[in-house]
Design an enzyme around this catalytic site. Structure first.
Site, short mmCIF file in Angstrom:
data_model
loop_
_atom_site.label_atom_id
_atom_site.label_comp_id
_atom_site.label_asym_id
_atom_site.label_seq_id
_atom_site.Cartn_x
_atom_site.Cartn_y
_atom_site.Cartn_z
N HIS A 57 0.87 -1.18 0.00
CA HIS A 57 0.00 0.00 0.00
C HIS A 57 0.91 1.23 0.00
CE1 HIS A 57 -3.82 -1.98 1.89
NE2 HIS A 57 -3.22 -2.78 1.00
N GLU A 59 0.94 3.85 1.80
CA GLU A 59 1.37 4.24 3.14
C GLU A 59 2.56 3.41 3.61
OE1 GLU A 59 -1.73 3.47 2.03
OE2 GLU A 59 -3.23 4.08 3.50
N CYS A 90 -2.39 -0.35 7.51
CA CYS A 90 -1.68 0.91 7.37
C CYS A 90 -1.84 1.79 8.62
CB CYS A 90 -2.12 1.64 6.13
SG CYS A 90 -1.67 0.76 4.62
#
Length: 168
Positions: A57, A59, A90
């Protein structure tokens, strides 16, 4: 709830620009920018499809890059800008890395863990809490996602076998 500053708009726009690059490589247009003292430490968009890594992801990528750059896992006094409300994975990484502040665009009613479904950054039982500002440039963030998924549906219409096929 805090109000966004001019710097928040600037860095969220940078995140949106990064997110707009993702569809060209087959990625969902979600991006993050991590900032310290007005300087960008790292920026990235999702990379799950390209890397076939469920943890890729935006993040997670910027947290790893910034920790490597700063040579510390403690990312105190930083602000993370994300185009979509972070998920539980995250949000946990944001807390664990001691990020001070999170600013995000669109709320995620299906997987959001910063106020929608869960509120991990505000969890009092954890040893760190994150200041959160959600909904900054929300419409722009949502528009990128909606356009991406509409295009995806146009390119790959569902078939009878794909609807009933298990995804194990």
């Amino acid at each position: 709830m805090q109000q966004p500053g001019d710097h928040d708009l600037l860095f969220m726009q940078m995140a949106l620009q990064q997110a707009a690059l993702a569809p060209a490589v087959g990625e969902v247009p979600i991006a993050a920018v991590l900032v310290h003292d007005g300087h960008v430490l790292a920026s990235a968009h999702n990379d799950r499809e390209t890397s076939q890594d469920p943890t890729a992801h935006a993040e997670m990528i910027v947290i790893r890059k910034a920790a490597e750059q700063l040579r510390t896992w403690r990312l105190t006094e930083t602000t993370l800008y994300v185009t979509l409300e972070p998920c539980a994975m995250c949000a946990g990484a944001i807390v664990q890395s001691r990020i001070a502040r999170l600013v995000f665009g669109a709320w995620d009613p299906k997987a959001g863990a910063c106020g929608s479904i869960f509120d991990i950054p505000a969890e009092r039982r954890l040893n760190h809490r994150v200041e959160v500002l959600g909904g900054l440039l929300e419409q722009e963030s949502q528009a990128l996602l909606q356009e991406f998924f509409q295009q995806l549906r146009r390119e790959t219409p569902p078939t009878e076998t794909s609807r009933s096929k298990p995804i194990h």
